[in-house]
Design an enzyme around this catalytic site. Structure first.
Site, PDB file in Angstrom:
ATOM      1  N   ASP A  28       0.847  -1.190   0.000  1.00 25.10           N
ATOM      2  CA  ASP A  28       0.000   0.000   0.000  1.00 25.10           C
ATOM      3  C   ASP A  28       0.891   1.253   0.000  1.00 25.10           C
ATOM      4  O   ASP A  28       1.917   1.313   0.670  1.00 25.10           O
ATOM      5  CB  ASP A  28      -0.915  -0.005   1.232  1.00 25.10           C
ATOM      6  CG  ASP A  28      -2.047   0.998   1.118  1.00 25.10           C
ATOM      7  OD1 ASP A  28      -3.208   0.567   0.971  1.00 25.10           O
ATOM      8  OD2 ASP A  28      -1.778   2.225   1.158  1.00 25.10           O
ATOM      9  N   ASN A  83     -12.878  -3.034   2.512  1.00 28.25           N
ATOM     10  CA  ASN A  83     -13.776  -1.896   2.666  1.00 28.25           C
ATOM     11  C   ASN A  83     -14.698  -1.912   1.451  1.00 28.25           C
ATOM     12  O   ASN A  83     -14.227  -1.890   0.308  1.00 28.25           O
ATOM     13  CB  ASN A  83     -12.981  -0.591   2.724  1.00 28.25           C
ATOM     14  CG  ASN A  83     -12.106  -0.518   3.965  1.00 28.25           C
ATOM     15  OD1 ASN A  83     -12.479  -1.019   5.026  1.00 28.25           O
ATOM     16  ND2 ASN A  83     -10.938   0.086   3.842  1.00 28.25           N
ATOM     17  N   GLY A  89     -15.413   3.281   3.900  1.00 25.54           N
ATOM     18  CA  GLY A  89     -14.037   3.738   3.730  1.00 25.54           C
ATOM     19  C   GLY A  89     -13.396   3.339   2.422  1.00 25.54           C
ATOM     20  O   GLY A  89     -12.195   3.575   2.229  1.00 25.54           O
ATOM     21  N   GLN A  90     -14.167   2.727   1.498  1.00 26.39           N
ATOM     22  CA  GLN A  90     -13.564   2.376   0.205  1.00 26.39           C
ATOM     23  C   GLN A  90     -13.281   3.645  -0.597  1.00 26.39           C
ATOM     24  O   GLN A  90     -14.157   4.505  -0.734  1.00 26.39           O
ATOM     25  CB  GLN A  90     -14.491   1.448  -0.592  1.00 26.39           C
ATOM     26  CG  GLN A  90     -13.824   0.916  -1.861  1.00 26.39           C
ATOM     27  CD  GLN A  90     -14.675  -0.097  -2.627  1.00 26.39           C
ATOM     28  OE1 GLN A  90     -15.800  -0.413  -2.233  1.00 26.39           O
ATOM     29  NE2 GLN A  90     -14.143  -0.598  -3.728  1.00 26.39           N
ATOM     30  N   SER A  91     -12.047   3.766  -1.080  1.00 32.55           N
ATOM     31  CA  SER A  91     -11.665   4.949  -1.862  1.00 32.55           C
ATOM     32  C   SER A  91     -11.185   4.583  -3.258  1.00 32.55           C
ATOM     33  O   SER A  91     -11.164   5.435  -4.146  1.00 32.55           O
ATOM     34  CB  SER A  91     -10.573   5.748  -1.142  1.00 32.55           C
ATOM     35  OG  SER A  91      -9.421   4.952  -0.949  1.00 32.55           O
ATOM     36  N   HIS A  96     -10.193  -4.927  -3.528  1.00 32.80           N
ATOM     37  CA  HIS A  96      -8.866  -5.199  -2.977  1.00 32.80           C
ATOM     38  C   HIS A  96      -8.990  -5.642  -1.532  1.00 32.80           C
ATOM     39  O   HIS A  96      -9.765  -5.080  -0.766  1.00 32.80           O
ATOM     40  CB  HIS A  96      -7.942  -3.969  -3.076  1.00 32.80           C
ATOM     41  CG  HIS A  96      -8.537  -2.714  -2.528  1.00 32.80           C
ATOM     42  ND1 HIS A  96      -9.471  -1.952  -3.220  1.00 32.80           N
ATOM     43  CD2 HIS A  96      -8.364  -2.090  -1.355  1.00 32.80           C
ATOM     44  CE1 HIS A  96      -9.818  -0.913  -2.497  1.00 32.80           C
ATOM     45  NE2 HIS A  96      -9.169  -0.977  -1.334  1.00 32.80           N
ATOM     46  N   LEU A  97      -8.204  -6.646  -1.186  1.00 28.79           N
ATOM     47  CA  LEU A  97      -8.154  -7.150   0.182  1.00 28.79           C
ATOM     48  C   LEU A  97      -6.940  -6.532   0.859  1.00 28.79           C
ATOM     49  O   LEU A  97      -5.809  -6.678   0.378  1.00 28.79           O
ATOM     50  CB  LEU A  97      -8.034  -8.682   0.156  1.00 28.79           C
ATOM     51  CG  LEU A  97      -8.009  -9.406   1.501  1.00 28.79           C
ATOM     52  CD1 LEU A  97      -9.284  -9.153   2.299  1.00 28.79           C
ATOM     53  CD2 LEU A  97      -7.817 -10.911   1.296  1.00 28.79           C
ATOM     54  N   HIS A  98      -7.167  -5.800   1.953  1.00 27.46           N
ATOM     55  CA  HIS A  98      -6.058  -5.261   2.746  1.00 27.46           C
ATOM     56  C   HIS A  98      -5.523  -6.372   3.655  1.00 27.46           C
ATOM     57  O   HIS A  98      -6.301  -7.040   4.342  1.00 27.46           O
ATOM     58  CB  HIS A  98      -6.542  -4.133   3.670  1.00 27.46           C
ATOM     59  CG  HIS A  98      -6.987  -2.884   2.992  1.00 27.46           C
ATOM     60  ND1 HIS A  98      -6.167  -1.779   2.843  1.00 27.46           N
ATOM     61  CD2 HIS A  98      -8.182  -2.530   2.455  1.00 27.46           C
ATOM     62  CE1 HIS A  98      -6.843  -0.799   2.250  1.00 27.46           C
ATOM     63  NE2 HIS A  98      -8.070  -1.234   1.999  1.00 27.46           N
TER      64      HIS A  98
HETATM   65  P1  AMP Z   1      -9.674   1.641   0.315  1.00 26.54           P
HETATM   66  O1  AMP Z   1      -9.747   2.956   1.060  1.00 26.54           O
HETATM   67  O2  AMP Z   1     -10.125   0.449   1.116  1.00 26.54           O
HETATM   68  O3  AMP Z   1     -10.365   1.748  -1.031  1.00 26.54           O
HETATM   69  O4  AMP Z   1      -8.147   1.378   0.069  1.00 26.54           O
HETATM   70  C1  AMP Z   1      -7.450   1.920  -1.007  1.00 26.54           C
HETATM   71  C2  AMP Z   1      -6.001   1.817  -0.644  1.00 26.54           C
HETATM   72  O5  AMP Z   1      -5.258   1.956  -1.820  1.00 26.54           O
HETATM   73  C3  AMP Z   1      -5.518   2.881   0.339  1.00 26.54           C
HETATM   74  O6  AMP Z   1      -4.970   2.253   1.480  1.00 26.54           O
HETATM   75  C4  AMP Z   1      -4.470   3.643  -0.475  1.00 26.54           C
HETATM   76  O7  AMP Z   1      -3.384   4.051   0.324  1.00 26.54           O
HETATM   77  C5  AMP Z   1      -4.070   2.633  -1.515  1.00 26.54           C
HETATM   78  N1  AMP Z   1      -3.572   3.139  -2.784  1.00 26.54           N
HETATM   79  C6  AMP Z   1      -4.133   4.082  -3.572  1.00 26.54           C
HETATM   80  N2  AMP Z   1      -3.412   4.251  -4.707  1.00 26.54           N
HETATM   81  C7  AMP Z   1      -2.375   3.384  -4.627  1.00 26.54           C
HETATM   82  C8  AMP Z   1      -1.275   3.076  -5.469  1.00 26.54           C
HETATM   83  N3  AMP Z   1      -1.085   3.695  -6.640  1.00 26.54           N
HETATM   84  N4  AMP Z   1      -0.402   2.125  -5.066  1.00 26.54           N
HETATM   85  C9  AMP Z   1      -0.569   1.497  -3.880  1.00 26.54           C
HETATM   86  N5  AMP Z   1      -1.603   1.742  -3.040  1.00 26.54           N
HETATM   87  C10 AMP Z   1      -2.476   2.676  -3.388  1.00 26.54           C
END
Ligand code: AMP
Length: 110
Positions: A28, A83, A89-91, A96-98
């Site tokens: 990440d 998320n 909190g999904q952005s 994607h699995l954290h």
């Molecule tokens: P979420 O908020 O669950 O959608 O998680 C998205 C994650 O993607 C966040 O933890 C960001 O820090 C990460 N992220 C966004 N862009 C990138 C990228 N280019 N490379 C690696 N991680 C990223």
């Protein structure tokens, strides 16, 4: 093409910690723990619910990759999280699995 599609396709140079025909994993960008890895399907699905509905084999592989990575990194406890939806909190809207580890985690999560 979304940012994670570009990463999965190799259009953005990325060190893959796990790689198969269907799944890749990478660090990440903004780690929330000493170990913070994202495990994603190569194919685009908006979130975990879409992935679960369409491709249970790939969904299962994400969990298998998390188990392998946690073992390789020697994590004795870890958290895995999808998320799902902006309110959770999904952005990034590519499933994607954290995988988070290397520190204690509180419950309930914020
Ligand atoms: P979420 O908020 O669950 O959608 O998680 C998205 C994650 O993607 C966040 O933890 C960001 O820090 C990460 N992220 C966004 N862009 C990138 C990228 N280019 N490379 C690696 N991680 C990223």
């Amino acid at each position: 093409m979304c940012i994670f599609c570009k990463i999965a396709a190799g259009e953005i140079p990325t060190n893959f910690l796990y790689e198969s025909a269907r799944v890749v994993a990478f660090k990440d960008l903004d780690p929330q723990a000493p170990a913070h890895i994202l495990i994603i399907p190569r194919q685009h699905f908006e979130n975990a619910a879409e992935l679960a509905a369409a491709d249970s084999a790939t969904l299962s592989e994400l969990f298998g990759a998390a188990r392998e990575l946690a073992a390789t990194l020697g994590l004795d406890g870890y958290r895995i999280t999808f998320n799902t939806g902006a309110s959770a909190g999904q952005s990034v809207f590519h499933a994607h699995l954290h995988l988070l580890g290397g520190r204690p985690f509180a419950w309930p999560p914020g």
